[in-house]
Design an enzyme around this catalytic site. Structure first.
Site, PDB file in Angstrom:
ATOM      1  N   LYS A  87       0.843  -1.205   0.000  1.00  0.00           N
ATOM      2  CA  LYS A  87       0.000   0.000   0.000  1.00  0.00           C
ATOM      3  C   LYS A  87       0.884   1.264   0.000  1.00  0.00           C
ATOM      4  O   LYS A  87       0.621   2.218  -0.724  1.00  0.00           O
ATOM      5  CB  LYS A  87      -0.950  -0.014   1.212  1.00  0.00           C
ATOM      6  CG  LYS A  87      -2.046  -1.068   1.067  1.00  0.00           C
ATOM      7  CD  LYS A  87      -2.867  -1.324   2.334  1.00  0.00           C
ATOM      8  CE  LYS A  87      -3.847  -2.468   2.114  1.00  0.00           C
ATOM      9  NZ  LYS A  87      -4.691  -2.792   3.260  1.00  0.00           N
ATOM     10  N   GLN A 143      -4.913  -1.551   9.445  1.00  0.00           N
ATOM     11  CA  GLN A 143      -4.758  -2.894   8.864  1.00  0.00           C
ATOM     12  C   GLN A 143      -5.308  -3.935   9.830  1.00  0.00           C
ATOM     13  O   GLN A 143      -4.996  -3.930  11.021  1.00  0.00           O
ATOM     14  CB  GLN A 143      -3.267  -3.145   8.555  1.00  0.00           C
ATOM     15  CG  GLN A 143      -2.989  -4.413   7.779  1.00  0.00           C
ATOM     16  CD  GLN A 143      -3.584  -4.399   6.360  1.00  0.00           C
ATOM     17  OE1 GLN A 143      -3.726  -3.360   5.737  1.00  0.00           O
ATOM     18  NE2 GLN A 143      -3.953  -5.561   5.877  1.00  0.00           N
ATOM     19  N   ASP A 180     -11.212   2.765   3.864  1.00  0.00           N
ATOM     20  CA  ASP A 180     -11.464   1.319   3.792  1.00  0.00           C
ATOM     21  C   ASP A 180     -12.969   1.014   3.846  1.00  0.00           C
ATOM     22  O   ASP A 180     -13.386  -0.117   3.622  1.00  0.00           O
ATOM     23  CB  ASP A 180     -10.788   0.618   4.985  1.00  0.00           C
ATOM     24  CG  ASP A 180      -9.648  -0.290   4.546  1.00  0.00           C
ATOM     25  OD1 ASP A 180      -9.616  -0.667   3.364  1.00  0.00           O
ATOM     26  OD2 ASP A 180      -8.806  -0.629   5.401  1.00  0.00           O
TER      27      ASP A 180
HETATM   28  N1  GUN Z   1      -6.989  -7.117   6.150  1.00  0.00           N
HETATM   29  C1  GUN Z   1      -7.330  -7.924   5.128  1.00  0.00           C
HETATM   30  N2  GUN Z   1      -7.889  -7.204   4.130  1.00  0.00           N
HETATM   31  C2  GUN Z   1      -7.901  -5.930   4.536  1.00  0.00           C
HETATM   32  C3  GUN Z   1      -8.358  -4.716   3.950  1.00  0.00           C
HETATM   33  O1  GUN Z   1      -8.882  -4.656   2.832  1.00  0.00           O
HETATM   34  N3  GUN Z   1      -8.182  -3.603   4.695  1.00  0.00           N
HETATM   35  C4  GUN Z   1      -7.628  -3.639   5.921  1.00  0.00           C
HETATM   36  N4  GUN Z   1      -7.525  -2.508   6.580  1.00  0.00           N
HETATM   37  N5  GUN Z   1      -7.208  -4.726   6.493  1.00  0.00           N
HETATM   38  C5  GUN Z   1      -7.341  -5.872   5.799  1.00  0.00           C
END
Ligand code: GUN
Length: 280
Positions: free
Chosen positions: A51, A95, A118
């Site tokens: 990211k 995350q 998100d």
């Molecule tokens: N953990 C697994 N997939 C994701 C996601 O799309 N966003 C976040 N923040 N954590 C995750």
């Protein structure tokens, strides 16, 4: 059978985001994303580093708050509050998963909904259900973009979503329902999974279980979207669908890797841009 190429589409979208970030910068606006990474989960570290790399590529400012596994919830909430107030930060992402002593609902609920790139805040979840403009979660949003790119209209299709998580299955269900698919959603307590999958024109799977979907469970000519990311015994990345045997039955299928995975990150960049433009 046609492959839905998420790698190619994600590059196209990322290039477009880069151009738009450049235009914003000419107006002295630099989109900024703050990422919170708690603990030592290797997969989470890998995702966060992808990211951050995508931010660099698109010209988005990013900051990663790394926190130890044993951090207190109070400290996490303090950091979120700081980022909510920081005018240089347009998007905030925590995350997941969080360590078990942390209340995930409390943490996600503390993010300012206008910075919730998100789409996990209850406010954005509610807007998604109502079909309002909102931040939709990046992985299911990436699936919608892929379908759109290949001119696949969910309207009237019999769809089956396998996996009912808050971050993939449930928002996926809502996004295709908003486009008028008829949706079955299956989960760990579903009695007869095959009965549901085998009647689906559009089969979307996000569970995290190798070979969960075998060829006998797929309708001839189905569109198959594999959101699973697993490592097999040889260390290779594979999805939840037995790709080799399923692919010949499909009209369209996503590969793993190179399908939905890269789309998730492209959608995060797009959502961060949307936040910087104050579109939500
Ligand atoms: N953990 C697994 N997939 C994701 C996601 O799309 N966003 C976040 N923040 N954590 C995750």
């Amino acid at each position: 059978m046609q492959i839905l190429d998420g790698k190619a589409l994600s590059e196209k979208i990322t290039n477009q985001v880069s151009k738009e970030v450049k235009q914003l910068k000419e107006k002295s606006i630099t989109p900024g994303l703050a990422v919170m990474l708690v603990g030592n989960d290797p997969a989470s570290h890998a995702y966060v580093s992808m990211k951050a790399k995508a931010c660099k590529k698109t010209g988005i400012y990013s900051i990663v708050h790394e926190m130890p596994e044993d951090i207190s919830q109070e400290k996490i909430l303090e950091t979120i509050s700081m980022m909510n107030k920081n005018p240089n930060i347009n998007g905030i992402l925590v995350q997941l998963p969080l360590p078990s002593h942390i209340d995930e609902e409390a943490v996600l609920g503390a993010i300012d909904p206008v910075k919730d790139v998100d789409g996990f805040h209850p406010c954005n979840v509610g807007k998604l259900v109502l079909g309002m403009d909102c931040f939709a979660p990046c992985t299911p949003l990436g699936v919608m973009k892929l379908l759109q790119e290949y001119q696949i209209d969910p309207k009237g299709l019999d769809a089956c979503v396998v996996g009912a998580s808050n971050i993939v299955g449930k928002p996926m269900m809502n996004l295709i329902l908003n486009q008028f698919a008829t949706v079955d959603i299956c989960h760990i307590h579903t009695k007869d999974l095959k009965a549901h999958t085998s009647r689906a024109d559009l089969l979307i799977v996000g569970v995290g279980k190798i070979n969960l979907i075998t060829a006998d469970m797929v309708k001839d000519g189905a569109i198959v979207i594999d959101i699973g990311i697993n490592r097999n015994s040889e260390g290779k990345l594979v999805g939840d669908v037995d790709f080799e045997h399923v692919k010949d039955k499909c009209s369209f299928i996503t590969p793993v890797p190179g399908g939905v995975g890269p789309m998730t990150i492209a959608m995060l960049m797009q959502n961060t841009l949307k936040a910087a433009r104050e579109e939500v």
